[in-house]
Design a protein around this motif. Structure first.
Motif, PDB file in Angstrom:
ATOM      1  N   LYS A 100       0.832  -1.202   0.000  1.00  0.00           N
ATOM      2  CA  LYS A 100       0.000   0.000   0.000  1.00  0.00           C
ATOM      3  C   LYS A 100       0.872   1.260   0.000  1.00  0.00           C
ATOM      4  CE  LYS A 100      -3.630   2.214   2.618  1.00  0.00           C
ATOM      5  NZ  LYS A 100      -4.325   2.336   3.855  1.00  0.00           N
ATOM      6  N   ASP A 101       1.994   1.248   0.787  1.00  0.00           N
ATOM      7  CA  ASP A 101       2.904   2.394   0.845  1.00  0.00           C
ATOM      8  C   ASP A 101       3.488   2.706  -0.525  1.00  0.00           C
ATOM      9  OD1 ASP A 101       2.495   2.747   3.540  1.00  0.00           O
ATOM     10  OD2 ASP A 101       4.307   1.667   4.147  1.00  0.00           O
TER      11      ASP A 101
ATOM     12  N   ASN B 184      -0.163  14.856   5.619  1.00  0.00           N
ATOM     13  CA  ASN B 184      -1.564  14.786   6.056  1.00  0.00           C
ATOM     14  C   ASN B 184      -2.415  13.876   5.172  1.00  0.00           C
ATOM     15  OD1 ASN B 184      -1.544  16.754   8.296  1.00  0.00           O
ATOM     16  ND2 ASN B 184      -0.932  18.167   6.677  1.00  0.00           N
ATOM     17  N   ARG B 185      -1.768  13.083   4.337  1.00  0.00           N
ATOM     18  CA  ARG B 185      -2.499  12.287   3.349  1.00  0.00           C
ATOM     19  C   ARG B 185      -3.513  11.334   3.968  1.00  0.00           C
ATOM     20  NH1 ARG B 185       2.359  10.210   4.200  1.00  0.00           N
ATOM     21  NH2 ARG B 185       2.661   7.960   4.404  1.00  0.00           N
ATOM     22  N   LYS B 186      -3.240  10.849   5.159  1.00  0.00           N
ATOM     23  CA  LYS B 186      -4.149   9.869   5.780  1.00  0.00           C
ATOM     24  C   LYS B 186      -5.385  10.564   6.371  1.00  0.00           C
ATOM     25  CE  LYS B 186      -0.773   6.253   6.878  1.00  0.00           C
ATOM     26  NZ  LYS B 186       0.069   6.375   5.775  1.00  0.00           N
ATOM     27  N   ARG B 187      -5.287  11.858   6.620  1.00  0.00           N
ATOM     28  CA  ARG B 187      -6.415  12.591   7.221  1.00  0.00           C
ATOM     29  C   ARG B 187      -7.217  13.383   6.193  1.00  0.00           C
ATOM     30  NH1 ARG B 187      -2.353  14.102  11.614  1.00  0.00           N
ATOM     31  NH2 ARG B 187      -1.647  15.470   9.972  1.00  0.00           N
ATOM     32  N   LEU B 188      -6.757  13.426   4.975  1.00  0.00           N
ATOM     33  CA  LEU B 188      -7.418  14.259   3.962  1.00  0.00           C
ATOM     34  C   LEU B 188      -8.713  13.623   3.494  1.00  0.00           C
ATOM     35  CD1 LEU B 188      -4.399  15.293   1.728  1.00  0.00           C
ATOM     36  CD2 LEU B 188      -5.539  16.643   3.474  1.00  0.00           C
ATOM     37  N   ASP B 189      -9.685  14.489   3.260  1.00  0.00           N
ATOM     38  CA  ASP B 189     -10.945  14.055   2.661  1.00  0.00           C
ATOM     39  C   ASP B 189     -10.795  14.275   1.161  1.00  0.00           C
ATOM     40  OD1 ASP B 189     -13.498  13.550   1.821  1.00  0.00           O
ATOM     41  OD2 ASP B 189     -14.396  15.282   2.824  1.00  0.00           O
ATOM     42  N   LEU B 190     -10.458  13.235   0.471  1.00  0.00           N
ATOM     43  CA  LEU B 190     -10.197  13.375  -0.961  1.00  0.00           C
ATOM     44  C   LEU B 190     -11.447  13.166  -1.807  1.00  0.00           C
ATOM     45  CD1 LEU B 190      -6.624  11.879  -1.292  1.00  0.00           C
ATOM     46  CD2 LEU B 190      -7.325  14.261  -1.253  1.00  0.00           C
ATOM     47  N   SER B 191     -12.620  13.383  -1.158  1.00  0.00           N
ATOM     48  CA  SER B 191     -13.834  13.399  -1.975  1.00  0.00           C
ATOM     49  C   SER B 191     -13.797  14.669  -2.825  1.00  0.00           C
ATOM     50  CB  SER B 191     -15.090  13.359  -1.097  1.00  0.00           C
ATOM     51  OG  SER B 191     -15.109  14.446  -0.202  1.00  0.00           O
ATOM     52  N   TYR B 192     -13.028  15.664  -2.337  1.00  0.00           N
ATOM     53  CA  TYR B 192     -12.714  16.834  -3.159  1.00  0.00           C
ATOM     54  C   TYR B 192     -11.477  16.453  -3.965  1.00  0.00           C
ATOM     55  CZ  TYR B 192     -15.638  19.101   0.321  1.00  0.00           C
ATOM     56  OH  TYR B 192     -16.653  19.430   1.148  1.00  0.00           O
ATOM     57  N   SER B 193     -11.216  17.152  -5.021  1.00  0.00           N
ATOM     58  CA  SER B 193     -10.073  16.763  -5.841  1.00  0.00           C
ATOM     59  C   SER B 193      -8.765  17.143  -5.162  1.00  0.00           C
ATOM     60  CB  SER B 193     -10.167  17.398  -7.226  1.00  0.00           C
ATOM     61  OG  SER B 193      -9.718  18.729  -7.200  1.00  0.00           O
ATOM     62  N   ALA B 194      -7.761  16.321  -5.366  1.00  0.00           N
ATOM     63  CA  ALA B 194      -6.433  16.596  -4.827  1.00  0.00           C
ATOM     64  C   ALA B 194      -5.896  17.888  -5.426  1.00  0.00           C
ATOM     65  CB  ALA B 194      -5.495  15.420  -5.111  1.00  0.00           C
ATOM     66  N   LYS B 195      -6.208  18.129  -6.691  1.00  0.00           N
ATOM     67  CA  LYS B 195      -5.743  19.344  -7.360  1.00  0.00           C
ATOM     68  C   LYS B 195      -6.305  20.582  -6.653  1.00  0.00           C
ATOM     69  CE  LYS B 195      -6.044  21.822 -11.747  1.00  0.00           C
ATOM     70  NZ  LYS B 195      -6.583  21.836 -13.101  1.00  0.00           N
TER      71      LYS B 195
END
Length: 177
Positions: free
Chosen positions: A3-4, A50-61
């Motif tokens: 996964k990493d 902070n990648r593990k805490r991000l809500d990526l339902s919004y776009s990363a861009k």
């Protein structure tokens, strides 16, 4: 594949995809290419940390551009604070310089007037004021009466008061040399 490894690979792709556009975007705010690159690196570092805490339902861009914009605006605010502080310090230094120049002029004037005193008056005045000796000590040292010391001091002070008027406060400063 772990996964990493997949996270890292996705991050590298994200970096490669948006780095140039982000640098150009941030440059539009800061007008300094090196600063823009630093801000974009900080943006990606924050994103990664902070990648593990991000809500990526919004776009990363969108997240990256918003974060980069916030960093750029913070940088500009910091520059403004630094500029204001530098201006204030510069004004304080200029005022201190002016005061020092004025003090030097007044001090030179006091010394000039002291030099105009007759030798014995000046000697008595300096011993009493600068060396802070008592009249009796000076009288004993110079082998004269205390009334002679009082007369010299009285005449010296009158002369200096008349000549220096408002600047007599410097006589007290003079005594602390």
């Amino acid at each position: 594949m772990s996964k990493d490894f997949l996270e890292h690979k996705a991050f590298v792709e994200l970096f490669d995809l948006h780095y140039g556009n982000l640098v150009g975007f941030v440059y539009g705010y800061v007008r300094d290419e090196e600063v823009a690159k630093d801000i974009v690196h900080d943006t990606f570092l924050t994103f990664w940390n902070n990648r593990k805490r991000l809500d990526l339902s919004y776009s990363a861009k969108s997240y990256l551009f918003t974060l980069a914009q916030n960093y750029a605006l913070n940088y500009l605010r910091h520059l403004r604070v630094v500029e204001v502080n530098e201006r204030e310090v510069s004004q304080l230094l200029e005022a201190a310089s002016d005061e020092l120049a004025e003090y030097d002029e007044r001090y030179a004037r006091v010394e000039e007037k002291l030099a105009q005193l007759p030798d014995k008056q000046r000697e008595v005045f300096l011993k009493c004021v600068v060396e802070e000796k008592k009249y009796q000590e000076v009288a004993d040292e110079l082998d004269v009466s205390i009334n002679t010391i009082k007369k010299h001091m009285s005449r010296a002070l009158k002369f200096l008061r008349d000549e220096l008027q408002g600047e007599s406060i410097l006589l007290f400063i003079l005594s602390n040399r």
